[in-house]
Design a protein around this motif. Structure first.
Motif, PDB file in Angstrom:
ATOM      1  N   VAL A 180     117.581  57.674 -10.850  1.00 57.22           N
ATOM      2  CA  VAL A 180     117.250  59.099 -11.042  1.00 57.22           C
ATOM      3  C   VAL A 180     118.000  59.946 -10.011  1.00 57.22           C
ATOM      4  O   VAL A 180     118.545  61.003 -10.331  1.00 57.22           O
ATOM      5  CB  VAL A 180     115.722  59.320 -10.948  1.00 57.22           C
ATOM      6  N   ILE A 234     118.335  64.062 -17.384  1.00 55.36           N
ATOM      7  CA  ILE A 234     118.621  62.810 -16.662  1.00 55.36           C
ATOM      8  C   ILE A 234     117.778  61.715 -17.310  1.00 55.36           C
ATOM      9  O   ILE A 234     116.549  61.790 -17.328  1.00 55.36           O
ATOM     10  CB  ILE A 234     118.263  62.949 -15.160  1.00 55.36           C
ATOM     11  N   GLY A 259     121.401  60.839 -10.969  1.00 52.50           N
ATOM     12  CA  GLY A 259     121.385  61.985 -11.881  1.00 52.50           C
ATOM     13  C   GLY A 259     121.310  63.302 -11.123  1.00 52.50           C
ATOM     14  O   GLY A 259     122.029  64.261 -11.446  1.00 52.50           O
ATOM     15  N   ALA A 308     117.229  70.536 -14.144  1.00 55.02           N
ATOM     16  CA  ALA A 308     117.332  69.128 -14.563  1.00 55.02           C
ATOM     17  C   ALA A 308     116.004  68.735 -15.182  1.00 55.02           C
ATOM     18  O   ALA A 308     114.943  69.140 -14.700  1.00 55.02           O
ATOM     19  CB  ALA A 308     117.639  68.233 -13.365  1.00 55.02           C
ATOM     20  N   ILE A 339     121.678  57.292 -17.040  1.00 56.12           N
ATOM     21  CA  ILE A 339     122.055  56.473 -15.891  1.00 56.12           C
ATOM     22  C   ILE A 339     121.719  55.035 -16.245  1.00 56.12           C
ATOM     23  O   ILE A 339     120.554  54.640 -16.262  1.00 56.12           O
ATOM     24  CB  ILE A 339     121.288  56.881 -14.603  1.00 56.12           C
ATOM     25  N   GLN A 356     113.942  65.303 -16.426  1.00 56.39           N
ATOM     26  CA  GLN A 356     113.962  63.833 -16.374  1.00 56.39           C
ATOM     27  C   GLN A 356     113.175  63.268 -17.554  1.00 56.39           C
ATOM     28  O   GLN A 356     112.013  63.618 -17.759  1.00 56.39           O
ATOM     29  CB  GLN A 356     113.334  63.394 -15.046  1.00 56.39           C
ATOM     30  N   SER A 393     118.732  65.294  -4.571  1.00 57.17           N
ATOM     31  CA  SER A 393     120.046  64.645  -4.518  1.00 57.17           C
ATOM     32  C   SER A 393     120.284  64.096  -3.112  1.00 57.17           C
ATOM     33  O   SER A 393     121.020  63.135  -2.923  1.00 57.17           O
ATOM     34  CB  SER A 393     121.162  65.617  -4.914  1.00 57.17           C
ATOM     35  N   TYR A 400     124.637  64.092  -9.612  1.00 63.43           N
ATOM     36  CA  TYR A 400     125.567  64.630 -10.617  1.00 63.43           C
ATOM     37  C   TYR A 400     125.229  66.098 -10.888  1.00 63.43           C
ATOM     38  O   TYR A 400     126.120  66.959 -10.927  1.00 63.43           O
ATOM     39  CB  TYR A 400     125.478  63.813 -11.906  1.00 63.43           C
TER      40      TYR A 400
END
Lengths: 116, 240
Positions: free
Chosen positions: B72, B11, B75, B87, B40, B89, B172, B78
């Motif tokens: 963030v 992300i 992301g 994930a 993003i 970052q 999320s 998603y």
């Protein structure tokens, strides 16, 4: 002109203005309720002003005008706080919608790519 | 980089990072094979999105600037909807050295951690270690977070992080929006997340300017402290 009459006229004018705004769909009932209650209270105390004086004396205000200013101050602070809450709620909803739109737009582009 | 069938998403939040983002995406592609890269674009006014696309990243463009936290979180959303296992970052400004991605993924793969934070201060490894005033601020957050949660993270403002599925699902749903990194540690800790910190090297940004450069450090400290304290008393969202 008698100050009580002025107070009554102003209160009634605000009350009617709120009703007119609702009628013209400029205000929804949800947000008009508070203003109707406040202007209704103002009409009540403009008519029964002796009751207002008694309330002020009972609460310990030396002058009824101080009681009126204090009450108005409380109404505006509460209203401002409620508006801030509403603003935050709208802000959060905007963010959620923007995120969803961006993700959906991306998915749509990917789908189109696959189809072509 | 990518083992067996595990799916990893990088992300990369970016706001007006034209000049940095292409290089960042390219670097991740070179060192982290098999990792999907999702940039993003947080309502950039320059050619950030186009540059990221040209470099081979997937680009989600937010319709207007929402801030680093919301970017963030997009992301994470998603990653959650596409069932990614991990994930990672990485900031879009080129400050994070992508060659450390594999290192910060290791504790997640070994199931030793739910969240890994890359730290500039764990080891004297060289690289960019930020200004004195920033370090005072960072040190303040180290002690604040330690006092509130018992977790000791030496670089709580680092945005170079890795997360497992549990953290992806958590973030999320809720991820702090303003200056989110220190608060996100508290959120993870409150969700019983195991947080591990590993030393990484960071670089000085090569183009553009940091989003917090223009804020006074003191203002940043006060704002983040209030955000963390308010988070501590916030009602927990209902599960399910």
């Amino acid at each position: 002109m008698n100050i009580h009459v002025v107070a009554l006229v102003v209160s009634v004018a605000i009350f009617l203005l709120v009703i007119e705004l609702v009628r013209r769909h400029r205000l929804t009932f949800k947000y008009a309720v508070g203003w109707l209650l406040v202007s209704g209270g103002a009409i009540f105390f403009a008519i029964f002003y002796r009751l207002l004086f008694s309330c002020a004396a009972w609460l310990g205000f030396e002058l009824p005008s101080n009681f009126i200013f204090f009450t108005l101050f409380c109404v505006f602070v509460t209203s401002s706080l409620l508006l801030t809450v509403f603003l935050c709620q709208q802000n959060s909803r905007n963010d959620v919608m923007a995120q969803k739109i961006a993700l959906l737009e991306f998915e749509l582009k990917e789908l189109k790519k696959k189809l072509n | 980089m990518n083992t067996s069938s595990e799916r990893i998403l990088a992300i990369v939040p970016a706001f007006n990072e034209c000049g940095n983002i292409g290089r960042t995406v390219q670097e991740i592609r070179n060192v982290a094979k098999g990792v999907d890269i999702l940039v993003i674009d947080d309502g950039s006014l320059d050619a950030t999105a186009q540059e990221a696309l040209l470099a081979g990243g997937m680009v989600v463009s937010l319709p207007f600037n929402l801030g680093i936290g919301a970017a963030v979180q997009t992301g994470f959303q998603y990653a959650q909807s596409h069932q990614y296992d991990i994930a990672v970052q990485v900031d879009g400004d080129g400050q994070h050295d992508a060659s450390y991605i594999d290192k910060i993924l290791r504790p997640i793969r070994c199931q030793e951690a739910d969240m890994v934070v890359g730290s500039r201060f764990l080891e004297k490894t060289g690289g960019f270690r930020t200004s004195f005033s920033r370090r005072v601020g960072i040190n303040f957050f180290v002690h604040l977070i330690n006092a509130l949660t018992g977790v000791k993270i030496s670089d709580p403002t680092s945005g170079f992080r890795a997360y497992n599925k549990k953290m992806i699902a958590l973030f999320s749903e809720y991820y702090p929006h303003d200056f989110p990194e220190p608060e996100a540690i508290v959120v993870a800790q409150q969700a019983a997340g195991r947080i591990v910190e590993l030393p990484v090297v960071m670089r000085k940004r090569e183009a553009g300017s940091s989003s917090i450069r223009y804020f006074k450090t003191v203002y940043y400290m006060i704002k983040v402290t209030m955000a963390i304290l308010l988070h501590m008393i916030r009602q927990k969202p209902r599960q399910g």
